[in-house]
Design a protein around this motif. Sequence first.
Motif, PDB file in Angstrom:
ATOM      1  N   GLY A 174      -0.883   7.313  12.008  1.00 29.12           N
ATOM      2  CA  GLY A 174       0.021   8.454  12.129  1.00 29.12           C
ATOM      3  C   GLY A 174       1.393   8.161  11.530  1.00 29.12           C
ATOM      4  O   GLY A 174       1.955   8.976  10.802  1.00 29.12           O
ATOM      5  N   LYS A 175       1.914   6.964  11.817  1.00 27.58           N
ATOM      6  CA  LYS A 175       3.208   6.582  11.246  1.00 27.58           C
ATOM      7  C   LYS A 175       3.119   6.450   9.726  1.00 27.58           C
ATOM      8  O   LYS A 175       4.045   6.837   9.002  1.00 27.58           O
ATOM      9  N   ALA A 176       1.999   5.902   9.237  1.00 23.65           N
ATOM     10  CA  ALA A 176       1.823   5.721   7.795  1.00 23.65           C
ATOM     11  C   ALA A 176       1.781   7.068   7.084  1.00 23.65           C
ATOM     12  O   ALA A 176       2.426   7.254   6.036  1.00 23.65           O
ATOM     13  N   ILE A 177       1.030   8.020   7.649  1.00 25.56           N
ATOM     14  CA  ILE A 177       0.956   9.343   7.039  1.00 25.56           C
ATOM     15  C   ILE A 177       2.319  10.027   7.083  1.00 25.56           C
ATOM     16  O   ILE A 177       2.744  10.683   6.126  1.00 25.56           O
ATOM     17  N   GLY A 178       3.043   9.854   8.200  1.00 21.77           N
ATOM     18  CA  GLY A 178       4.379  10.420   8.303  1.00 21.77           C
ATOM     19  C   GLY A 178       5.328   9.835   7.267  1.00 21.77           C
ATOM     20  O   GLY A 178       6.105  10.558   6.632  1.00 21.77           O
ATOM     21  N   THR A 179       5.260   8.508   7.086  1.00 27.00           N
ATOM     22  CA  THR A 179       6.096   7.846   6.086  1.00 27.00           C
ATOM     23  C   THR A 179       5.744   8.321   4.688  1.00 27.00           C
ATOM     24  O   THR A 179       6.629   8.606   3.862  1.00 27.00           O
TER      25      THR A 179
ATOM     26  N   ILE B 160      16.503  17.378   5.017  1.00 25.64           N
ATOM     27  CA  ILE B 160      15.785  17.760   6.231  1.00 25.64           C
ATOM     28  C   ILE B 160      14.488  16.976   6.370  1.00 25.64           C
ATOM     29  O   ILE B 160      14.128  16.523   7.464  1.00 25.64           O
ATOM     30  N   MET B 161      13.755  16.790   5.276  1.00 26.75           N
ATOM     31  CA  MET B 161      12.528  16.016   5.337  1.00 26.75           C
ATOM     32  C   MET B 161      12.807  14.555   5.677  1.00 26.75           C
ATOM     33  O   MET B 161      12.039  13.907   6.387  1.00 26.75           O
ATOM     34  N   LEU B 162      13.930  14.030   5.172  1.00 27.99           N
ATOM     35  CA  LEU B 162      14.314  12.655   5.473  1.00 27.99           C
ATOM     36  C   LEU B 162      14.490  12.467   6.974  1.00 27.99           C
ATOM     37  O   LEU B 162      14.060  11.463   7.553  1.00 27.99           O
ATOM     38  N   VAL B 163      15.091  13.456   7.630  1.00 27.77           N
ATOM     39  CA  VAL B 163      15.344  13.379   9.063  1.00 27.77           C
ATOM     40  C   VAL B 163      14.083  13.684   9.871  1.00 27.77           C
ATOM     41  O   VAL B 163      13.785  13.041  10.880  1.00 27.77           O
ATOM     42  N   ALA B 164      13.303  14.668   9.400  1.00 30.30           N
ATOM     43  CA  ALA B 164      12.268  15.254  10.248  1.00 30.30           C
ATOM     44  C   ALA B 164      10.866  14.676  10.071  1.00 30.30           C
ATOM     45  O   ALA B 164      10.102  14.627  11.043  1.00 30.30           O
ATOM     46  N   ALA B 165      10.503  14.261   8.854  1.00 32.51           N
ATOM     47  CA  ALA B 165       9.088  14.015   8.578  1.00 32.51           C
ATOM     48  C   ALA B 165       8.469  12.928   9.454  1.00 32.51           C
ATOM     49  O   ALA B 165       7.420  13.138  10.060  1.00 32.51           O
ATOM     50  N   ARG B 166       9.105  11.766   9.529  1.00 33.65           N
ATOM     51  CA  ARG B 166       8.502  10.682  10.317  1.00 33.65           C
ATOM     52  C   ARG B 166       8.510  11.038  11.806  1.00 33.65           C
ATOM     53  O   ARG B 166       7.560  10.728  12.532  1.00 33.65           O
ATOM     54  N   LYS B 167       9.589  11.692  12.243  1.00 34.97           N
ATOM     55  CA  LYS B 167       9.649  12.115  13.639  1.00 34.97           C
ATOM     56  C   LYS B 167       8.541  13.115  13.944  1.00 34.97           C
ATOM     57  O   LYS B 167       7.948  13.101  15.035  1.00 34.97           O
ATOM     58  N   MET B 168       8.233  13.978  12.971  1.00 34.53           N
ATOM     59  CA  MET B 168       7.167  14.955  13.178  1.00 34.53           C
ATOM     60  C   MET B 168       5.819  14.265  13.326  1.00 34.53           C
ATOM     61  O   MET B 168       4.939  14.749  14.045  1.00 34.53           O
ATOM     62  N   GLY B 169       5.640  13.115  12.661  1.00 33.59           N
ATOM     63  CA  GLY B 169       4.411  12.353  12.836  1.00 33.59           C
ATOM     64  C   GLY B 169       4.259  11.888  14.277  1.00 33.59           C
ATOM     65  O   GLY B 169       3.175  11.979  14.862  1.00 33.59           O
ATOM     66  N   GLU B 170       5.349  11.404  14.867  1.00 34.19           N
ATOM     67  CA  GLU B 170       5.308  10.953  16.258  1.00 34.19           C
ATOM     68  C   GLU B 170       5.085  12.126  17.219  1.00 34.19           C
ATOM     69  O   GLU B 170       4.296  12.030  18.170  1.00 34.19           O
ATOM     70  N   LEU B 171       5.771  13.232  16.960  1.00 32.45           N
ATOM     71  CA  LEU B 171       5.627  14.400  17.837  1.00 32.45           C
ATOM     72  C   LEU B 171       4.227  14.991  17.756  1.00 32.45           C
ATOM     73  O   LEU B 171       3.682  15.461  18.764  1.00 32.45           O
ATOM     74  N   THR B 172       3.636  14.964  16.563  1.00 36.43           N
ATOM     75  CA  THR B 172       2.272  15.479  16.411  1.00 36.43           C
ATOM     76  C   THR B 172       1.293  14.628  17.211  1.00 36.43           C
ATOM     77  O   THR B 172       0.377  15.147  17.865  1.00 36.43           O
TER      78      THR B 172
ATOM     79  N   THR C  69       0.837  -1.204   0.000  1.00 38.79           N
ATOM     80  CA  THR C  69       0.000   0.000   0.000  1.00 38.79           C
ATOM     81  C   THR C  69       0.867   1.247   0.000  1.00 38.79           C
ATOM     82  O   THR C  69       0.631   2.188  -0.777  1.00 38.79           O
ATOM     83  N   MET C  70       1.873   1.273   0.858  1.00 39.66           N
ATOM     84  CA  MET C  70       2.759   2.431   0.913  1.00 39.66           C
ATOM     85  C   MET C  70       3.525   2.589  -0.406  1.00 39.66           C
ATOM     86  O   MET C  70       3.673   3.701  -0.921  1.00 39.66           O
ATOM     87  N   PHE C  71       4.005   1.484  -0.948  1.00 41.55           N
ATOM     88  CA  PHE C  71       4.780   1.539  -2.195  1.00 41.55           C
ATOM     89  C   PHE C  71       3.943   2.126  -3.332  1.00 41.55           C
ATOM     90  O   PHE C  71       4.377   3.050  -4.038  1.00 41.55           O
ATOM     91  N   SER C  72       2.733   1.615  -3.520  1.00 40.42           N
ATOM     92  CA  SER C  72       1.923   2.039  -4.665  1.00 40.42           C
ATOM     93  C   SER C  72       1.414   3.465  -4.503  1.00 40.42           C
ATOM     94  O   SER C  72       1.398   4.246  -5.471  1.00 40.42           O
ATOM     95  N   THR C  73       0.996   3.851  -3.294  1.00 42.74           N
ATOM     96  CA  THR C  73       0.484   5.216  -3.102  1.00 42.74           C
ATOM     97  C   THR C  73       1.598   6.253  -3.198  1.00 42.74           C
ATOM     98  O   THR C  73       1.404   7.322  -3.791  1.00 42.74           O
ATOM     99  N   ILE C  74       2.764   5.932  -2.653  1.00 42.03           N
ATOM    100  CA  ILE C  74       3.895   6.865  -2.742  1.00 42.03           C
ATOM    101  C   ILE C  74       4.358   7.013  -4.185  1.00 42.03           C
ATOM    102  O   ILE C  74       4.594   8.129  -4.666  1.00 42.03           O
TER     103      ILE C  74
END
Length: 514
Positions: free
Chosen positions: A141-146, A318-330, A19-24
């Motif tokens: 949340g993790k899926a949206i962050g990924t 920056i997005m590589l480092v921050a995006a998934r972490k931002m999902g957890e922080l949100t 699912t992640m592969f095809s949607t991304i």
Amino acid sequence: MSAQAQHQYPLNCPTGRWTMFSTILATSMAFIDGSVLNVILPSLQKDLAANGVDLFWVLNSYLLMLAALIIVGGSLGDKLGRVKVFKFGILVFTIGSALCGFSQDITQLIAFRTIQGIGGAFMIPGSLSIISAVFSREEKGKAIGTWSAATTIVTICGPVLGGALADAGLWRFIFFINVPLGILSMVALHLKVPESREPGASSVDWTGATALVLSLAALTFGFLEMPEWGYSHPGVILSLILGTIFLLVFVIIEKKVKEPMVPLDMFRDKTFSGVNLLSFFLYAGMGAVMLFLSLNIIQIQGYSQLQAGLTFLPFSLIMLVAARKMGELTGKYGARRFLIIGPTITGIGMAWFSFIGMTDGPSEYWTTYFPPFLTFAVGIAITVVPLTTAVMACVDDSKSGIASGINNSVTRISGTFMNAILGAIAVLIFGNYVIEALEAVSASDLMKAEVMGEASKLGEASAPENYNDEWSKKINSIFDWGFLEIYKMVCWISASLAFLSAAIAYFMVEGKKV
């Protein structure tokens, strides 16, 4: 799959990974085309003999259809099947991409970009609604962050590829590359991703969609033709009046129709209204500054298109480092504080860009453009995931497609209006600057006419070939400094919109956890 059977897969199971592969993969096609065009526009402009207004039409023909139909795409997915509509959008987008690659003139490219926009409208909202339907609530949340991280990384890496191809005279391959990507994503969706729909989903509001298309088209036409035709031209006035009327008709339709394209009652939620207003102003500013920044560093500062693409790499890292972490922080702290901090930092980066005048090119990148690029990228990285999560958290799962569609439509409508309005302002201010500068150097009437004929090309404008070296240097210097004037104006307007977005988050986004 019924609504009750959704939300059952973890992120790391085979279904989750496919699912992640095809949607991304599919969504990245649309996002890449949006970001890479800024880098290849100079090559495209030169090869197809396009003027400045033509460039804004290339951008807006795509955005216009995307903005008007993306909510329809979300609604159809909820009603007919999210995977089915997603695949249809990919197919149309892929066909439109191939046609864009074969375009022989600027008119054909504008027309085929419209087809791309139709495909994107049925494709883009499907990705988040499929993710919302497939994954368990704990994993969403993790899926949206990924998804946000991956699509942003691919999007920002796109300009590097685009710049390399454009420098090699192969800008058309930016469109052709979507063909294998589209086919691969459709196969993966068909074989590996479960279908989902909402049995009680509303019907499609085609009347509202038609009114919105007509409104955006008329307003875009009026603004973009204003520099050439003049403020008082009957065609400009009529176009703007019709655009406003159709916009009012759209609102009336949405209030009265039984199953509206945009359920206005959703905006009674203060946070939902706030995040969409924030999206409108932030993405308007972001799109404008990125477009003019790209044109500036390529056409004025002397960067190659590959070098211009490489300047976007801070985003990727920056997005590589921050995006998934931002999902957890949100998920832990809520979206509000990040939606205040992120746009504020973004606005500082935008304003910083305005202080950079003429440079010696790429050799000065690290001391000129890199610091504001870094600031800008940090601000966006802090904002994107909390914004996406906040939009989806404001509604129940049965309206996820509509919510995603509304937010995506808002960002595209903002881009459409910003390109049209700033495009008109840029051409007018650039022309006025050039004519005043020509008068200051005592240019003849014939020279004024010849130079003003070039001025419609904006950053691509250059002195006529029959001018001697002295006059060529004078005219090209006028063109360069004239473009820098409108570039600085765009930076400050964009920064103001970013700061306004932060204020909207402060007053309208609730502080509760998402």
